[in-house]
Design a protein around this motif. Structure first.
Motif, PDB file in Angstrom:
ATOM      1  N   TYR A  11       0.844  -1.207   0.000  1.00  0.00           N
ATOM      2  CA  TYR A  11       0.000   0.000   0.000  1.00  0.00           C
ATOM      3  C   TYR A  11       0.874   1.249   0.000  1.00  0.00           C
ATOM      4  CZ  TYR A  11      -3.679   3.286   1.283  1.00  0.00           C
ATOM      5  OH  TYR A  11      -4.558   4.332   1.289  1.00  0.00           O
ATOM      6  N   CYS A  12       1.945   1.214   0.779  1.00  0.00           N
ATOM      7  CA  CYS A  12       2.857   2.354   0.870  1.00  0.00           C
ATOM      8  C   CYS A  12       3.506   2.659  -0.475  1.00  0.00           C
ATOM      9  CB  CYS A  12       3.918   2.070   1.923  1.00  0.00           C
ATOM     10  SG  CYS A  12       5.053   3.438   2.214  1.00  0.00           S
ATOM     11  N   MET A  13       3.815   1.632  -1.240  1.00  0.00           N
ATOM     12  CA  MET A  13       4.419   1.839  -2.556  1.00  0.00           C
ATOM     13  C   MET A  13       3.497   2.686  -3.441  1.00  0.00           C
ATOM     14  SD  MET A  13       7.395  -0.081  -2.985  1.00  0.00           S
ATOM     15  CE  MET A  13       7.526  -1.166  -4.388  1.00  0.00           C
ATOM     16  N   GLU A  14       2.204   2.384  -3.400  1.00  0.00           N
ATOM     17  CA  GLU A  14       1.262   3.128  -4.229  1.00  0.00           C
ATOM     18  C   GLU A  14       1.113   4.564  -3.752  1.00  0.00           C
ATOM     19  OE1 GLU A  14       0.116   1.965  -7.084  1.00  0.00           O
ATOM     20  OE2 GLU A  14       1.408   0.266  -6.587  1.00  0.00           O
ATOM     21  N   VAL A  15       1.055   4.766  -2.437  1.00  0.00           N
ATOM     22  CA  VAL A  15       0.944   6.121  -1.890  1.00  0.00           C
ATOM     23  C   VAL A  15       2.199   6.923  -2.219  1.00  0.00           C
ATOM     24  CG1 VAL A  15       0.769   7.472   0.247  1.00  0.00           C
ATOM     25  CG2 VAL A  15      -0.633   5.411  -0.056  1.00  0.00           C
ATOM     26  N   GLU A  52       0.597  15.587   4.127  1.00  0.00           N
ATOM     27  CA  GLU A  52      -0.833  15.426   4.407  1.00  0.00           C
ATOM     28  C   GLU A  52      -1.427  14.283   3.581  1.00  0.00           C
ATOM     29  OE1 GLU A  52      -5.016  17.999   4.260  1.00  0.00           O
ATOM     30  OE2 GLU A  52      -3.115  18.946   3.708  1.00  0.00           O
ATOM     31  N   LEU A  53      -1.041  14.203   2.309  1.00  0.00           N
ATOM     32  CA  LEU A  53      -1.514  13.120   1.443  1.00  0.00           C
ATOM     33  C   LEU A  53      -1.085  11.764   1.996  1.00  0.00           C
ATOM     34  CD1 LEU A  53      -2.509  11.866  -1.305  1.00  0.00           C
ATOM     35  CD2 LEU A  53      -0.162  12.205  -2.111  1.00  0.00           C
ATOM     36  N   ILE A  54       0.182  11.630   2.354  1.00  0.00           N
ATOM     37  CA  ILE A  54       0.704  10.351   2.814  1.00  0.00           C
ATOM     38  C   ILE A  54       0.025   9.932   4.109  1.00  0.00           C
ATOM     39  CG2 ILE A  54       2.751   9.155   3.671  1.00  0.00           C
ATOM     40  CD1 ILE A  54       4.405  10.990   1.769  1.00  0.00           C
ATOM     41  N   ILE A  68       5.465   9.580  12.579  1.00  0.00           N
ATOM     42  CA  ILE A  68       6.437  10.639  12.816  1.00  0.00           C
ATOM     43  C   ILE A  68       6.717  11.253  11.453  1.00  0.00           C
ATOM     44  CG2 ILE A  68       8.754  11.253  13.591  1.00  0.00           C
ATOM     45  CD1 ILE A  68       8.716   8.789  15.403  1.00  0.00           C
ATOM     46  N   GLY A  69       6.251  12.470  11.241  1.00  0.00           N
ATOM     47  CA  GLY A  69       6.447  13.142   9.953  1.00  0.00           C
ATOM     48  C   GLY A  69       7.221  14.430  10.153  1.00  0.00           C
ATOM     49  N   GLU A  70       8.111  14.745   9.234  1.00  0.00           N
ATOM     50  CA  GLU A  70       8.967  15.934   9.394  1.00  0.00           C
ATOM     51  C   GLU A  70       8.146  17.200   9.616  1.00  0.00           C
ATOM     52  OE1 GLU A  70      12.511  18.474   7.218  1.00  0.00           O
ATOM     53  OE2 GLU A  70      11.461  16.937   6.065  1.00  0.00           O
ATOM     54  N   GLU A  71       7.146  17.425   8.769  1.00  0.00           N
ATOM     55  CA  GLU A  71       6.390  18.670   8.886  1.00  0.00           C
ATOM     56  C   GLU A  71       5.455  18.655  10.092  1.00  0.00           C
ATOM     57  OE1 GLU A  71       7.618  20.946   7.224  1.00  0.00           O
ATOM     58  OE2 GLU A  71       8.792  19.563   6.016  1.00  0.00           O
ATOM     59  N   SER A  72       4.965  17.477  10.464  1.00  0.00           N
ATOM     60  CA  SER A  72       4.134  17.376  11.671  1.00  0.00           C
ATOM     61  C   SER A  72       4.956  17.706  12.902  1.00  0.00           C
ATOM     62  CB  SER A  72       3.563  15.962  11.793  1.00  0.00           C
ATOM     63  OG  SER A  72       2.785  15.626  10.670  1.00  0.00           O
ATOM     64  N   VAL A  73       6.188  17.201  12.960  1.00  0.00           N
ATOM     65  CA  VAL A  73       7.064  17.491  14.098  1.00  0.00           C
ATOM     66  C   VAL A  73       7.406  18.976  14.124  1.00  0.00           C
ATOM     67  CG1 VAL A  73       9.354  17.069  15.084  1.00  0.00           C
ATOM     68  CG2 VAL A  73       7.983  15.153  14.219  1.00  0.00           C
ATOM     69  N   ALA A  74       7.667  19.567  12.964  1.00  0.00           N
ATOM     70  CA  ALA A  74       7.960  20.994  12.888  1.00  0.00           C
ATOM     71  C   ALA A  74       6.790  21.827  13.408  1.00  0.00           C
ATOM     72  CB  ALA A  74       8.298  21.394  11.463  1.00  0.00           C
ATOM     73  N   ALA A  75       5.567  21.295  13.254  1.00  0.00           N
ATOM     74  CA  ALA A  75       4.364  21.990  13.720  1.00  0.00           C
ATOM     75  C   ALA A  75       4.044  21.696  15.179  1.00  0.00           C
ATOM     76  CB  ALA A  75       3.179  21.619  12.843  1.00  0.00           C
ATOM     77  N   GLY A  76       4.869  20.869  15.840  1.00  0.00           N
ATOM     78  CA  GLY A  76       4.692  20.624  17.269  1.00  0.00           C
ATOM     79  C   GLY A  76       4.305  19.219  17.657  1.00  0.00           C
ATOM     80  N   PRO A  91       8.364  13.890   3.591  1.00  0.00           N
ATOM     81  CA  PRO A  91       7.585  14.046   2.363  1.00  0.00           C
ATOM     82  C   PRO A  91       8.398  14.560   1.186  1.00  0.00           C
ATOM     83  CG  PRO A  91       7.096  15.815   3.897  1.00  0.00           C
ATOM     84  CD  PRO A  91       7.949  14.846   4.639  1.00  0.00           C
ATOM     85  N   VAL A  92       9.340  15.480   1.464  1.00  0.00           N
ATOM     86  CA  VAL A  92      10.221  16.014   0.422  1.00  0.00           C
ATOM     87  C   VAL A  92      11.617  16.068   1.010  1.00  0.00           C
ATOM     88  CG1 VAL A  92      10.715  17.918  -1.165  1.00  0.00           C
ATOM     89  CG2 VAL A  92       8.335  17.403  -0.556  1.00  0.00           C
TER      90      VAL A  92
END
Length: 285
Positions: A11-15, A52-54, A68-76, A91-92
């Motif tokens: 599933y992750c491969m497709e996302v 957000e998509l992932i 644990i996502g880079e941008e989520s952690v950056a947002a707190g 994500p990028v």
């Protein structure tokens, strides 16, 4: 016995492919750039939209899993690795590259259970190269098996690292001195692409023989760590001890001999762990 996590990986491969398409489409438009902790610590709308998509896609399928996502952690959001099935997402990877349209930009996802990396996926979106590895089942690029070079002589090695802004002048000087020390071994050369995940995959596929980094994050290396390991590579801490995903530092190499020689040459400097309250982003990631 059936592999309980293979469905997650499929599933992750497709996302991941969807996320890569989003990155390529964004490169055809004006890029809106924002600043995080410093003038060289960048984030774009694409970083946020891709994460957000992932996360939304995976949550819809696996609502009890952790993230644990880079941008989520950056947002707190917290950056704590537990025994729970956990998706670790960049994500990028290579945002600065993305901003300048330098062609090494990747989506990196690692999946852990009981703190062990079960699989990793790195999609170099502009190159259209999908690297993947499942624990115990080998490593692949676009479904073709890959392996490390097997080089055991550091003097015959091409080494990768990352050059990034450091506010502390002592840390900056150590980073530069480390490059001098490695070049003076001597090695064939030092290269950098600006995407940690891509550099790890270069070692996994035999295009380079080693990579070291102090100040990296778990989301930069979780996907690549699985791929390097399954490709026959070695991953250790900068100190020469065991690899710790949350430590912010690593050496990967084509052989134990090359890894240990790098550990002997490199001088450490402090960096934040990812499982602490404050995360300071590496501006080149």
């Amino acid at each position: 016995m059936a592999d309980p996590w293979q469905e997650c990986m499929d599933y992750c491969m497709e996302v991941t492919k969807q996320a890569g398409s989003m990155i390529r489409e964004a490169l055809q438009k004006d890029i809106v750039v924002m600043q995080k902790s410093s003038p060289v610590d960048l984030v774009t709308e694409t970083d946020q939209r891709v994460e957000e998509l992932i996360i939304s896609s995976i949550k819809a399928m696996y609502p009890t899993h952790s993230f644990i996502g880079e941008e989520s952690v950056a947002a707190g959001a917290p950056s704590i690795l537990t025994d729970s099935p956990t998706w670790i997402i960049d994500p990028v990877d290579g945002t600065t590259n993305f901003v300048h349209r330098f062609p090494f930009v990747s989506v990196s996802i690692g999946f852990t259970v009981k703190k062990v990396i079960e699989f990793g996926i790195v999609y170099s979106a502009i190159e259209d190269k999908l690297y993947s590895a499942r624990k115990g089942k080998g490593a692949f690029c676009n479904d073709v098996p890959i392996k490390v070079s097997g080089q055991e002589d550091i003097t015959q090695s091409l080494v990768l690292t990352e050059m990034s802004f450091r506010e502390d002048p002592e840390h900056f000087n150590i980073m530069m001195d480390n490059m001098k020390a490695v070049l003076n071994i001597p090695v064939h050369g030092i290269r950098t692409t600006g995407s940690a995940a891509v550099m790890m995959c270069f070692v996994a596929s035999g295009a380079a023989d080693a990579y070291y980094h102090i100040g990296i994050h778990c989301w930069d290396m979780a996907g690549g760590a699985a791929i390097v390991t399954e490709a026959g590579g070695v991953i250790i801490d900068i100190s020469g001890g065991p690899f710790d995903l949350m430590s912010g530092r690593l050496i990967i190499a084509s052989s134990q001999a090359v890894a240990e020689r790098l550990a002997n040459e490199i001088t450490e400097f402090p960096c934040e762990r990812d499982d602490t309250e404050v995360i300071n982003d590496d501006p080149d990631q």
